[in-house]
Design a protein around this motif. Structure first.
Motif, PDB file in Angstrom:
ATOM      1  N   UNK A 137      -4.244  20.096   4.390  1.00  0.00           N
ATOM      2  CA  UNK A 137      -3.845  19.044   5.324  1.00  0.00           C
ATOM      3  C   UNK A 137      -2.871  19.561   6.373  1.00  0.00           C
ATOM      4  N   UNK A 145     -13.262  10.096   0.783  1.00  0.00           N
ATOM      5  CA  UNK A 145     -13.680   8.766   1.233  1.00  0.00           C
ATOM      6  C   UNK A 145     -13.921   8.753   2.735  1.00  0.00           C
ATOM      7  N   UNK A 185      -4.500   2.771  11.045  1.00  0.00           N
ATOM      8  CA  UNK A 185      -5.790   3.399  11.310  1.00  0.00           C
ATOM      9  C   UNK A 185      -5.964   4.701  10.538  1.00  0.00           C
ATOM     10  N   UNK A 186      -4.884   5.494  10.428  1.00  0.00           N
ATOM     11  CA  UNK A 186      -5.043   6.818   9.840  1.00  0.00           C
ATOM     12  C   UNK A 186      -4.319   7.002   8.514  1.00  0.00           C
ATOM     13  N   UNK A 243     -11.652   0.948  -2.768  1.00  0.00           N
ATOM     14  CA  UNK A 243     -10.287   1.343  -2.423  1.00  0.00           C
ATOM     15  C   UNK A 243      -9.436   1.545  -3.672  1.00  0.00           C
ATOM     16  N   UNK A 289      -1.878   9.797  -7.077  1.00  0.00           N
ATOM     17  CA  UNK A 289      -1.838   9.558  -5.631  1.00  0.00           C
ATOM     18  C   UNK A 289      -3.231   9.775  -5.053  1.00  0.00           C
ATOM     19  N   UNK A 290      -3.568   9.046  -3.976  1.00  0.00           N
ATOM     20  CA  UNK A 290      -4.926   9.142  -3.407  1.00  0.00           C
ATOM     21  C   UNK A 290      -5.375  10.578  -3.141  1.00  0.00           C
ATOM     22  N   UNK A 291      -4.473  11.394  -2.581  1.00  0.00           N
ATOM     23  CA  UNK A 291      -4.853  12.751  -2.212  1.00  0.00           C
ATOM     24  C   UNK A 291      -5.025  13.677  -3.399  1.00  0.00           C
ATOM     25  N   UNK A 292      -4.542  13.260  -4.576  1.00  0.00           N
ATOM     26  CA  UNK A 292      -4.656  14.113  -5.764  1.00  0.00           C
ATOM     27  C   UNK A 292      -5.890  13.777  -6.587  1.00  0.00           C
ATOM     28  N   UNK A 322     -14.141   3.001  10.239  1.00  0.00           N
ATOM     29  CA  UNK A 322     -13.910   3.739  11.488  1.00  0.00           C
ATOM     30  C   UNK A 322     -12.627   4.541  11.326  1.00  0.00           C
ATOM     31  N   UNK A 323     -12.299   5.298  12.359  1.00  0.00           N
ATOM     32  CA  UNK A 323     -11.089   6.109  12.294  1.00  0.00           C
ATOM     33  C   UNK A 323     -11.188   7.239  11.293  1.00  0.00           C
ATOM     34  N   UNK A 324     -12.375   7.844  11.151  1.00  0.00           N
ATOM     35  CA  UNK A 324     -12.517   8.954  10.218  1.00  0.00           C
ATOM     36  C   UNK A 324     -12.092  10.285  10.821  1.00  0.00           C
ATOM     37  N   UNK A 358     -14.284   5.984   5.901  1.00  0.00           N
ATOM     38  CA  UNK A 358     -13.936   4.604   6.205  1.00  0.00           C
ATOM     39  C   UNK A 358     -14.859   4.035   7.273  1.00  0.00           C
ATOM     40  N   UNK A 409      -3.876   9.936   3.512  1.00  0.00           N
ATOM     41  CA  UNK A 409      -3.580   9.961   2.079  1.00  0.00           C
ATOM     42  C   UNK A 409      -4.720  10.585   1.303  1.00  0.00           C
ATOM     43  N   UNK A 410      -5.959  10.219   1.652  1.00  0.00           N
ATOM     44  CA  UNK A 410      -7.084  10.742   0.888  1.00  0.00           C
ATOM     45  C   UNK A 410      -7.259  12.237   1.133  1.00  0.00           C
ATOM     46  N   UNK A 411      -6.692  12.737   2.241  1.00  0.00           N
ATOM     47  CA  UNK A 411      -6.717  14.184   2.494  1.00  0.00           C
ATOM     48  C   UNK A 411      -5.467  14.854   1.940  1.00  0.00           C
ATOM     49  N   UNK A 412      -4.638  14.080   1.230  1.00  0.00           N
ATOM     50  CA  UNK A 412      -3.394  14.585   0.679  1.00  0.00           C
ATOM     51  C   UNK A 412      -2.478  15.111   1.778  1.00  0.00           C
ATOM     52  N   UNK A 413      -2.538  14.465   2.926  1.00  0.00           N
ATOM     53  CA  UNK A 413      -1.690  14.875   4.041  1.00  0.00           C
ATOM     54  C   UNK A 413      -0.520  13.909   4.098  1.00  0.00           C
ATOM     55  N   UNK A 450       0.822  -1.189   0.000  1.00  0.00           N
ATOM     56  CA  UNK A 450       0.000   0.000   0.000  1.00  0.00           C
ATOM     57  C   UNK A 450       0.865   1.252   0.000  1.00  0.00           C
ATOM     58  N   UNK A 479      -6.868   7.543   5.509  1.00  0.00           N
ATOM     59  CA  UNK A 479      -7.552   8.828   5.653  1.00  0.00           C
ATOM     60  C   UNK A 479      -6.601   9.974   5.339  1.00  0.00           C
ATOM     61  N   UNK A 521      -5.927   3.326  -3.118  1.00  0.00           N
ATOM     62  CA  UNK A 521      -5.179   2.629  -2.072  1.00  0.00           C
ATOM     63  C   UNK A 521      -4.678   1.275  -2.534  1.00  0.00           C
ATOM     64  N   UNK A 522      -5.295   0.729  -3.569  1.00  0.00           N
ATOM     65  CA  UNK A 522      -4.878  -0.580  -4.050  1.00  0.00           C
ATOM     66  C   UNK A 522      -4.452  -0.464  -5.504  1.00  0.00           C
TER      67      UNK A 522
END
Lengths: 518, 230
Positions: free
Chosen positions: B98, B75, A417-418, B43, B67-70, B79-81, B77, A423-427, A4, A421, B48-49
């Protein structure tokens, strides 16, 4: 890359790991180059090897052998102060060796409590110097560790097994065959190997309680070759031998060991139905009282002996204490700068880093690194002038494997866990490190920093190699006071060191958990 | 339009194949037996995959290597949002930058988004001080300020009770309608699909089937779906 994507780069951690490897292997190389010039093995070197192996084997057997009944008693009894006693089992890890030795001397020494007691019955005072003194001190340090490891084995037996055994009306023998035997076969070899590996590189204990041709460990022999004879070739040869020995032991220990005894939840008592007879209760009580006394009496002795000396501490002790605080602070900073990126890299899929640092950390001997650094620094600068930073650096490297064991599991959790999230926030990169990684790692960072500071504060190893008469850390100053038979001053300084070490651990560990959200 | 062109997605040792199109602004549920690869599909869209074959396109632009953020993707998830050490407003503000260096007007946008999801004035609290439903609303407020074209939901409301979950799904549908976002949501509950999804992508035997009208598919399920629905 098949894995990943991760919000944090593994490269800083890999660089840190390479740096550590370069330090350990580079100093080893420096030593090896010198060793060729040396003159081969003498009789005293063989004696040192024999003594090292003998004392390590005896220490491991006694520590683990005694830990088995103690751990069983702790696992199946509930009593007032139980969780305190179990927490106390973790204390010797950060207890400065020199402090413990003064405590052991006060209890078991020629003029100690035990000898006094024996004297009442007209018996000879006990003799603590030599093999049995070294083994006694090693058991003092490693019985608690072995107990925690075996206690963990007890805790890992599922509660259903105990219920099943109770239903089958299993007696002590059946309990042994069903539960205890298999558990010990799994856990005890690891505990033996870990204690053996730790005792192999014993320096401060052998320095104070051993010595002489019949009680010298290899580490002590390195120091003597270096300090007294300034025979670099021989020091190098012994260093090579030491590295071979500890490296092999570390590999074995890592192969067979299951846990590391740091685990939380050890104070949870398993509900059991066996061992309710008066004899079993009496025996368990005996082991608990005995182990508690063995741990607590030397600590109490230090406090009692140190209090009068504390008021009369000289300026040189305070100066040494200042040096120790500086070394500990610097060492902690170095450790965190190495361990935090390495833990991130390990969590981001480079798990080899964690294993490598574990092996190198257990195999590396401070005296070998110290010798190597001395050889490397000698042509370009005055090694004695660099005693403080060198001590801090070596202490940081020695604390690294423990820090990694604390940090890596949490780093895995944080990334797991994070990671998505973030990555999807481009952080990514620094933003992730500052906003997520460091804040989420705070409690574990504090714990690791506390361990590193306490270990460094109490370390009596490489500093003995590098210090000139004008420079001392507090443990070294205590050793010098002992050598001058100024025992009251030594006891006072030891109490100060105890307070500083425990205080540094407490402040950093607390600081990490202060207002930290779950 | 979101287009998955002869895609093969690897997740460890199994693969999911997908060749389908989703209309812009649609709300599509992904359903199928557990382990069929529902999460794997979304994903891959999120990045992510790895997609080992084929391409993913959004309005003709290829996303496959981005890249995911671009990606134009937000998304949520399971949990852990939310980050527990950041305040509610900071958690939402992450959607804008960010590194959390926001201008005054950006912080006002954060406040407005919180207002919109019914959490006005709660910006300074930590997530632990909120109920489960309120935490979901914070995550939705962040999605709102992110303003991405595609919203992926990997069962973020699974831990909520039935009434609360329905409320959240309605809020998602409402927000998506306002912004025109395309929604792709994983679900194991056909009622979720009936509630807000116009179409359903059925995932079975490692293959994602093209979207079909929700009511039609659920009323006349093919054998694979029938076995799952019982």
């Amino acid at each position: 890359m098949a894995g990943r994507a991760q919000p944090v780069s593994a490269y800083p951690g890999i660089s840190a790991a390479l740096l550590v490897a370069a330090l350990i292997l580079g100093t080893l190389g420096a030593v090896a180059l010198r060793a060729e010039a040396g003159s081969g093995f003498g009789a005293s070197d063989w004696a040192a090897l024999r003594f090292t192996l003998t004392q390590a084997s005896l220490s491991a057997l006694l520590s683990v052998g005694l830990a088995i009944p103690v751990a069983r008693a702790l696992a199946r009894r509930r009593f007032w102060g139980r969780s305190l006693l179990i927490a106390l089992l973790g204390a010797p890890f950060i207890l400065p060796v020199i402090v413990a030795i003064l405590g052991l001397l006060a209890v078991f020494g020629r003029a100690g409590w035990l000898s006094g007691l024996l004297g009442l019955f007209g018996m000879e005072p006990v003799q603590i110097y030599g093999l049995h003194g070294v083994v006694l001190a090693h058991v003092f340090f490693n019985l608690p560790l072995a107990t925690r490891l075996i206690l963990q084995g007890w805790q890992e037996i599922p509660a259903e097994r105990f219920r099943l055994a109770a239903q089958l009306d299993a007696g002590p023998l059946a309990m042994w065959r069903l539960l205890e035997g298999p558990m010990l076969r799994r856990v005890a070899p690891g505990a033996l190997a870990v204690v053996f590996a730790i005792c192999l590189s014993s320096f401060a204990v052998a320095l104070t309680l051993g010595g002489g041709p019949r009680a010298t460990t290899i580490e002590l022999a390195i120091y003597q070759a270096f300090r007294f004879d300034f025979d670099l070739g021989r020091a190098a040869l012994l260093s090579g031998l030491q590295l071979l020995l500890t490296g092999a032991a570390a590999l074995v220990a890592l192969r067979v060991s299951a846990g590391e005894g740091f685990g939380a939840g050890l104070d949870r008592a398993v509900q059991r139905w066996d061992g309710q007879g008066a004899l079993a209760r009496g025996l368990d009580g005996f082991w608990i009282v005995l182990s508690a006394a063995f741990l607590l009496l030397p600590l109490a002795a230090i406090v009692l002996a140190g209090l009068p000396g504390l008021a009369a501490l000289k300026g040189s002790v305070w100066q040494a204490a200042g040096n120790s605080i500086l070394v500990a602070a610097l060492s902690t900073v170095i450790l965190l700068m190495l361990a935090l990126p390495m833990a991130a890299a390990a969590a981001a899929g480079r798990s080899g880093i964690a294993e490598l640092s574990g092996i190198l950390g257990l195999a590396a001997s401070p005296l070998v690194i110290g010798t190597g650094l001395f050889i490397l620094i000698y042509p370009i600068a005055d090694p004695f002038a660099l005693a403080l930073p060198v001590t801090a650096l070596v202490n940081a490297v020695m604390a690294l494997p423990f820090a990694m064991r604390i940090l890596v599991p949490r780093a895995r959790e944080v990334l797991g866990r994070y990671g998505r999230l973030s990555l999807s926030l481009d952080m990514q990169g620094w933003a992730f490190v500052r906003r997520v990684y460091l804040p989420r790692m705070r409690a574990q960072t504090g714990f690791a920093a506390g361990l590193a500071a306490a270990l460094s504060m109490g370390d009596l190893g490489v500093v003995a190699l590098f210090a000139d008469p004008d420079f001392a850390t507090l443990p070294l100053q205590i050793y010098r006071l002992m050598g001058a038979y100024r025992m009251e001053a030594a006891a006072g300084a030891a109490l100060l060191l105890l307070v500083l070490s425990m205080g540094a651990f407490w402040i950093l560990d607390r600081g990490g958990r202060w207002h930290a959200e779950a | 339009m979101l287009r998955l062109e002869t895609c093969r997605i690897m997740n460890g040792d199994y693969a999911v194949e997908a060749d389908l199109e989703i209309a812009p602004g649609a709300c599509v549920a992904v359903i199928g037996p557990s382990g069929a690869g529902k999460s794997t599909l979304v994903e891959a869209v999120a990045g992510f995959l790895p997609v080992t074959r084929g391409r993913i396109l959004w309005n003709g632009a290829e996303l496959t290597r981005q890249a995911p953020g671009k990606r134009p993707v937000a998304m949520l998830f399971q949990d852990g949002n939310l980050f527990p050490h950041l305040t509610v407003a900071q958690n939402v503000g992450l959607g804008l930058h960010a590194n959390l260096r926001l201008s005054a007007s950006e912080w006002r946008r954060v406040d407005a988004a919180l207002e919109r999801v019914g959490l006005g004035g709660m910006g300074t609290r930590k997530p632990a001080a909120l109920s489960g439903g309120q935490q979901s609303r914070v995550a939705l407020a962040r999605v709102l300020v992110q303003g991405r074209d595609i919203l992926l939901l990997d069962e973020p409301f699974a831990a909520l009770g039935p009434a609360l979950k329905a409320e959240m799904l309605d809020l998602v549908a409402e927000l998506a309608r306002e912004s025109g976002a395309t929604v792709l949501m994983v679900s194991h509950d056909p009622n979720d699909a009936r509630r807000i999804a116009d179409q359903v992508v059925l995932l079975a035997d490692g293959k994602a089937h093209p979207p079909q009208q929700t009511a039609e598919l659920l009323d006349n399920p093919p054998p694979a779906l029938k076995a799952y629905l019982g």
